[in-house]
Design an enzyme around this catalytic site. Structure first.
Site, PDB file in Angstrom:
ATOM      1  CB  THR A  56       9.589  -1.669   5.788  1.00 34.11           C
ATOM      2  OG1 THR A  56       8.411  -1.812   4.597  1.00 34.11           O
ATOM      3  CG2 THR A  56      10.311  -0.228   5.142  1.00 34.11           C
ATOM      4  CD  GLU A  73       8.615   3.315   4.769  1.00 30.64           C
ATOM      5  OE1 GLU A  73       7.607   2.766   5.336  1.00 30.64           O
ATOM      6  OE2 GLU A  73       9.262   2.830   3.754  1.00 30.64           O
ATOM      7  CE  LYS A 107       1.545  -4.725   3.598  1.00 29.60           C
ATOM      8  NZ  LYS A 107       1.470  -3.817   4.151  1.00 29.60           N
ATOM      9  CD1 TRP A 156       6.160  -5.042   3.038  1.00 24.85           C
ATOM     10  CD2 TRP A 156       5.093  -4.918   1.249  1.00 24.85           C
ATOM     11  NE1 TRP A 156       5.409  -3.690   3.101  1.00 24.85           N
ATOM     12  CE2 TRP A 156       4.855  -3.928   1.875  1.00 24.85           C
ATOM     13  CE3 TRP A 156       4.588  -5.153  -0.102  1.00 24.85           C
ATOM     14  CZ2 TRP A 156       3.979  -2.936   1.679  1.00 24.85           C
ATOM     15  CZ3 TRP A 156       3.680  -4.293  -0.642  1.00 24.85           C
ATOM     16  CH2 TRP A 156       3.388  -2.916   0.258  1.00 24.85           C
TER      17      TRP A 156
HETATM   18  P1  AMP Z   1       4.100  -1.553   5.684  1.00 18.09           P
HETATM   19  O1  AMP Z   1       4.975  -0.439   5.674  1.00 18.09           O
HETATM   20  O2  AMP Z   1       4.341  -2.874   5.499  1.00 18.09           O
HETATM   21  O3  AMP Z   1       2.922  -1.522   6.774  1.00 18.09           O
HETATM   22  O4  AMP Z   1       3.328  -1.229   4.394  1.00 18.09           O
HETATM   23  C1  AMP Z   1       2.676   0.009   4.089  1.00 18.09           C
HETATM   24  C2  AMP Z   1       1.804  -0.164   2.492  1.00 18.09           C
HETATM   25  O5  AMP Z   1       0.924  -1.138   2.857  1.00 18.09           O
HETATM   26  C3  AMP Z   1       1.251   1.112   2.148  1.00 18.09           C
HETATM   27  O6  AMP Z   1       2.075   1.819   1.589  1.00 18.09           O
HETATM   28  C4  AMP Z   1       0.399   0.360   1.173  1.00 18.09           C
HETATM   29  O7  AMP Z   1       1.117   0.087  -0.175  1.00 18.09           O
HETATM   30  C5  AMP Z   1      -0.332  -0.736   1.977  1.00 18.09           C
HETATM   31  N1  AMP Z   1      -1.353  -0.362   2.584  1.00 18.09           N
HETATM   32  C6  AMP Z   1      -1.490  -0.298   4.086  1.00 18.09           C
HETATM   33  N2  AMP Z   1      -2.529   0.020   4.644  1.00 18.09           N
HETATM   34  C7  AMP Z   1      -3.450  -0.180   3.392  1.00 18.09           C
HETATM   35  C8  AMP Z   1      -4.667   0.335   3.205  1.00 18.09           C
HETATM   36  N3  AMP Z   1      -5.466   0.473   4.205  1.00 18.09           N
HETATM   37  N4  AMP Z   1      -5.242  -0.120   1.873  1.00 18.09           N
HETATM   38  C9  AMP Z   1      -4.300  -0.538   0.725  1.00 18.09           C
HETATM   39  N5  AMP Z   1      -3.175  -0.504   0.971  1.00 18.09           N
HETATM   40  C10 AMP Z   1      -2.611  -0.403   2.444  1.00 18.09           C
END
Ligand code: AMP
Length: 537
Positions: free
Chosen positions: A181, A327, A436, A441
């Site tokens: 990530t 994570e 995002k 990202w």
């Molecule tokens: P990833 O590891 O790429 O899946 O990203 C995780 C991050 O995405 C989280 O720490 C949040 O900042 C954001 N995220 C994931 N799901 C949501 C959601 N339902 N609403 C807002 N932010 C989210």
């Protein structure tokens, strides 16, 4: 006194064997690059996953060796999800949306020995090839075109198996897979999942109050299998034995709606950007599609806006808002209404459904602010911290990020939240300096350093600003050196060779100075407030 219960390890082969024995007739459908449909059964999948495991062992795979995949969502990727760990290998899904230099870094950091790649992604492989040492490359012939000389055909590779595969001995804490990530500082970071974490995550995510997935469902994961294991759904789906439908590279609204209708999909999952495409297509021709009533759309990766939940309700489709992280395998919270909220006024129900939701069983949450743990009052903000049996306890071979874990063993998510008296988590902001966009990202820091290496640029700060389609896009705030000149177009062209196209900012502002905190850091919150209402063309 000791319990009298067996010490039975939680391992992935158990899920695979169960699926092979019980659900042989259930179908798995994949859309291929030419849009035709590939259909086979769990029985075929089971046989081929084991053939892959045997072929990998014959090719010299040792326990713990990494096998990378560069693939879209389809049957062969599912075979890799199970076949690689069955052989004792570690499935390493590569994010094909990254710039080749980042993919190469990740391959080298993970020390991938083998690679399985879709033929339609060979160009991307060619771009990373000079920078990596992969011993064996196996190509999945999705288009039917001959595999280029010097590379191995996946179908031929499977034929090297004789059907005499036997599983190595597993400990439930052995690794099954890894995902990288984005890092806010420095390079991407790897999370390594175990048999145990994957099995427990599958169980919890199938629960009725989580995603509610059962053998009677038809699941279509739009979320890429290279992003947080498609939220673990291929594992959950195989565990419960539901029909699985994979969209290949076709992620536009019409293609997805066509599959939903054709395959009678009951549950689908993806990021908000995808659902906007679906809403548009549905609004254009509301009577064209015959979808399963109450089809569940799991929305995560970014916040599901309340307007989206309302819009889908009008079409008789149910949004299920979920939050998670790479994570966390990734599921953390799901927003379903508690029994006592079912009769609440309509607006209140929507408010709850638009929150990120209640922690799933076995995930513990707390919000920690400057004054310590925040009360669950739905107001006080704090950083969301989590712990649980599928939450990472560290990154693979990386010491620098140790401050992501507190001294008492919680993972700091970087999301700023409040938690209400009912236990619903609501994200208000995040401390992570990242953008995002469409579920993937973009690193502000990487863009800033590159911009600051332009001879005309004195300072650059890159922030996330809201975008109607992509959720967020980068805005670059630039201070030019005295007497120097550079246009937005020029700066964009300067960035182009270094980054994936979708990373390049469309929004530039030129300032006399960038606001700073008392300690001299960029005051990005002020910039974000200032440009929140950006008018996109
Ligand atoms: P990833 O590891 O790429 O899946 O990203 C995780 C991050 O995405 C989280 O720490 C949040 O900042 C954001 N995220 C994931 N799901 C949501 C959601 N339902 N609403 C807002 N932010 C989210």
């Amino acid at each position: 006194m000791h319990s009298t219960i067996m010490d039975f390890p939680l391992t992935l082969p158990h899920l695979l064997e169960r699926a092979g024995k019980l659900f042989g007739k259930v179908e798995i459908t994949s859309r291929l690059p030419d849009k035709s449909l590939h259909r086979y059964s769990y029985a075929d999948f089971y046989r081929r996953a084991l053939a892959l495991a045997e072929a990998l062992q014959k090719a010299g795979l040792k326990k713990g060796d990494r096998v990378a995949t560069l693939m879209w969502n389809h049957y062969a990727h599912l075979e890799a999800y199970f076949g690689i760990p069955a052989a004792g290998g570690v499935l390493h899904t590569l994010n094909l949306r990254l710039h080749p230099s980042d993919i190469a870094y990740i391959v080298n950091h993970a020390e991938d020995r083998f690679l399985i790649v879709d033929d339609v992604l060979l160009k991307l492989y060619e771009a990373i090839k000079p920078h990596v040492k992969i011993e064996r490359v196996v190509v999945v012939p999705l288009t039917g075109q001959p595999v280029p000389a010097g590379l191995e055909n996946y179908e031929d590779f499977l034929k090297t198996a004789t059907g005499s595969f036997s599983y190595p001995k597993f400990d439930e804490n052995d690794p099954v897979g890894m995902c990288y990530t984005s890092g806010t500082t420095g390079r991407p970071k790897g999370v390594v999942y175990s048999h145990r974490s994957t099995v427990l995550h599958s169980l919890a995510s199938a629960l009725p109050d989580s995603l509610g997935l059962s053998q009677r469902d038809v699941l279509l994961p739009v979320v890429p299998m290279f992003h947080a294991n498609a939220w673990g759904l291929p594992y959950t789906a195989t565990m419960v034995g539901c029909k699985q439908v994979y969209p290949g590279p076709h992620l536009d609204g019409e293609s997805l709606l066509d599959l939903y209708e054709r395959e009678k999909v009951t549950t689908t999952a993806g990021v908000p950007t995808i659902w906007l495409g679906i809403i548009q297509a549905l609004s254009k021709e509301p009577t064209r599609w015959n979808l399963q009533k109450g089809m569940r759309m799991v929305v995560g990766g970014s916040a599901a806006p309340e307007s989206m939940i309302r819009a889908f309700d009008k079409f008789g489709l149910e949004v299920l808002h979920a939050w998670g992280m790479t994570e966390m395998s990734p599921l953390g919270t799901v927003s379903r209404l508690k029994r006592n909220l079912l009769e609440a006024p309509e607006d209140e129900r929507y408010l709850y459904r638009a929150k990120q939701g209640l922690p799933t069983p076995l995930v513990e949450v707390r919000a920690v602010g400057e004054k310590g743990e925040a009360p669950w009052d739905g107001k006080t903000l704090g950083e969301l911290q989590v712990r649980g049996p599928w939450v990472a306890a560290g990154y693979y071979n990386l010491q620098e990020e140790a401050d992501k874990w507190t001294s008492d063993g919680w993972f700091r998510t970087g999301d700023v939240v409040n938690i209400d008296a009912e236990g619903y988590v609501k994200i208000a902001d995040r401390t992570k300096d990242l953008i995002k966009s469409g579920g993937e990202w973009i690193s502000s820091l990487d863009l800033e350093s590159a911009l600051m290496s332009h001879p005309a640029v004195k300072e650059a700060a890159v922030i996330a600003i809201p975008h109607p389609k992509w959720d967020e896009r980068p805005l670059a705030a630039i201070v030019l050196k005295e007497g120097a000149n550079a246009s937005a177009e020029e700066l964009k062209s300067f960035l182009e060779p270094k980054f994936a196209k979708w990373w390049l900012p469309e929004a530039f502002v030129f300032l006399n100075e960038i606001p700073r905190t008392s300690t001299g850091k960029f005051l990005k919150s002020q910039l974000r407030d200032q440009y929140r209402e950006w008018k996109w063309e």
